[in-house]
Structures are given as structure tokens and as C-alpha cells.
Design an enzyme around this catalytic site. Structure first.
Site, PDB file in Angstrom:
ATOM      1  N   LYS A 245      -2.748  10.936  53.909  1.00  0.00           N
ATOM      2  CA  LYS A 245      -2.328   9.577  53.699  1.00  0.00           C
ATOM      3  C   LYS A 245      -1.341   9.528  52.516  1.00  0.00           C
ATOM      4  CE  LYS A 245      -5.987   6.670  55.699  1.00  0.00           C
ATOM      5  NZ  LYS A 245      -6.839   5.449  55.461  1.00  0.00           N
TER       6      LYS A 245
ATOM      7  N   HIS B 106     -14.150   9.099  64.581  1.00  0.00           N
ATOM      8  CA  HIS B 106     -14.041   9.185  62.982  1.00  0.00           C
ATOM      9  C   HIS B 106     -15.286   9.550  62.475  1.00  0.00           C
ATOM     10  CE1 HIS B 106     -11.805   8.253  59.494  1.00  0.00           C
ATOM     11  NE2 HIS B 106     -13.016   7.288  59.056  1.00  0.00           N
TER      12      HIS B 106
ATOM     13  N   ARG C  72     -16.075  12.712  60.889  1.00  0.00           N
ATOM     14  CA  ARG C  72     -15.485  12.779  59.390  1.00  0.00           C
ATOM     15  C   ARG C  72     -16.659  12.325  58.476  1.00  0.00           C
ATOM     16  NH1 ARG C  72     -10.860  12.905  55.880  1.00  0.00           N
ATOM     17  NH2 ARG C  72     -10.655  11.125  54.585  1.00  0.00           N
TER      18      ARG C  72
ATOM     19  N   HIS D 221      -9.250  11.832  49.838  1.00  0.00           N
ATOM     20  CA  HIS D 221      -9.237  10.565  49.308  1.00  0.00           C
ATOM     21  C   HIS D 221      -8.669  10.277  48.038  1.00  0.00           C
ATOM     22  CE1 HIS D 221     -11.852   8.655  52.361  1.00  0.00           C
ATOM     23  NE2 HIS D 221     -12.744   9.427  52.227  1.00  0.00           N
TER      24      HIS D 221
ATOM     25  N   TYR E  57     -20.641   7.729  51.054  1.00  0.00           N
ATOM     26  CA  TYR E  57     -21.091   8.690  51.504  1.00  0.00           C
ATOM     27  C   TYR E  57     -22.519   9.123  50.726  1.00  0.00           C
ATOM     28  CZ  TYR E  57     -16.635   9.204  53.880  1.00  0.00           C
ATOM     29  OH  TYR E  57     -15.594   9.167  54.510  1.00  0.00           O
TER      30      TYR E  57
END
Length: 203
Positions: free
Chosen positions: A75, A142, A145, A168, A177
Site C-alpha cells: 500500500k 484475508h 493474513r 503496515h 492482532y
């Protein structure tokens, strides 16, 4: 009347797939579908995003033995290098490249004699749904992940390392998480208590 500040809505916690379910889906992939097995194993063992995996070119791979890596575009057009540390994944990758004799271009290609263009996101979603149905598992891609990230947290890997591995930008995102399984939390508290008690006894 004292004004009450509006409470923020907490972000929903990621739901990782249990390892048993991941194994069931991977086992549901026919042996000759080596591209699909490699792709979903890559997503699970590295935690990379689907778009990152589909954008991998063969030239992005560094297959130096015992130090295999891949460079991905994440990203915000941020590039990062991801360690391919799972032996099973590396075995599948090397076998796949030998069978396809790919030297350049997309790693994951459409099934037009495996010489088509880059595999599409929609096609991957359809494949995942098919294999999940075969394995009688209800999960999204997803969640692979999330499963990888949660396994790293529960293994004691630092949140900064996990942040860099997953790509991230904000460490705060990785804190989601940290909602560990109760058994993992209990084990760490017991270990801390034993160290504390042992230290007092030694004193």
C-alpha cells in the site's frame, strides 16, 4: 448536566483462520493445481495481501538457498522485502518454477496454457470459494493474513517485526492482532510468575 464525550467505535478484531481449517483448504486443492496451492500457501505463510502476491514478477524473487526473499509492492507504493522462511513454501515455489520454466513476467498467471496474463483478483476469489466449499470451511482469503499475524503474536514475535512483515505503516494497526488466545496468555503469565517466584527464592 455534564457533557459526555462520544465514545469511539472500536475497530473490529481480525478473525484468523484456525490452522486446522487452513490445512483442510490446502488439502482440498488437487495436486496438479500447483499454482493455486503455491498462491494460498504463500498468503498463509507470509501474511502478504492478495494484491501484493498477484503483482509478484519472477524477477522479484531472490532464491538464494536458505535466504529466500521476495520484494513486493504494498500500500502507498511502498516496497518491502519479505523473507520466505517456510521450507514447505520454498519447496512448492522451486518446483513450480521448474515445471513452468518461468524466467520473467508474472509469477501467477491465468490458466491459458499458463502463458496468459497476470491472474485476476476475481479469479482468486472464485478459486478460494471453491476450495473452501470442498473442505467445508467458511472463511475469507484475508483471514489467511490474520492467521499468520496471530501466529506470530502468539509465538512472541515483536509487534514492530510483525508490522514490517505485513507492510503496515502504523504500528497501532498491528495491536489488533495482540488479542491472543487465552491459553497463550495463561502460559505467558505462568512463565512470568515462575520467574518472579524463582527470583524471590534465590534472594
Amino acid at each position: 448536566m455534564t457533557r459526555l464525550d462520544r465514545a469511539g467505535i472500536p475497530a473490529s478484531l481480525p478473525r484468523p483462520m484456525p490452522a486446522g481449517q487452513v490445512d483442510a483448504v490446502l488439502q482440498a486443492i488437487p495436486r496438479h493445481k500447483d499454482r493455486d496451492r503455491l498462491l494460498f500457501t504463500l498468503l498463509y505463510t507470509t501474511g502478504m495481501r492478495i494484491g501484493e502476491a498477484l503483482a509478484i514478477d519472477v524477477d522479484d524473487l531472490d532464491l538464494t538457498r536458505d535466504d529466500e526473499h521476495v520484494t513486493v509492492l504494498g500500500k502507498g507504493s511502498r516496497r518491502r522485502t519479505v523473507l520466505l522462511d517456510d521450507p514447505g513454501l520454498v519447496f512448492l515455489l522451486r518446483r513450480y518454477l521448474r515445471a513452468r520454466d518461468y524466467r520473467h513476467g508474472p509469477l501467477f498467471r491465468a490458466e491459458k496454457n499458463y502463458v496468459g496474463g497476470q491472474l485476476r483478483y476475481a479469479s482468486v476469489q472464485e478459486l478460494w470459494a471453491k476450495y473452501c466449499a470442498k473442505a467445508q470451511v467458511n472463511a475469507t482469503i484475508h483471514q489467511l493474513r490474520h492467521a499468520h499475524a496471530t501466529e506470530l503474536v502468539n509465538a512472541g514475535v515483536s509487534l514492530e517485526t510483525i508490522r514490517r512483515r505485513l507492510g503496515h505503516a502504523n504500528a497501532q494497526t498491528v495491536l489488533r492482532y495482540a488479542d491472543q488466545h487465552d491459553t497463550t496468555t495463561d502460559a505467558q503469565i505462568r512463565a512470568w510468575r515462575r520467574r518472579k517466584t524463582t527470583g524471590r527464592s534465590a534472594g
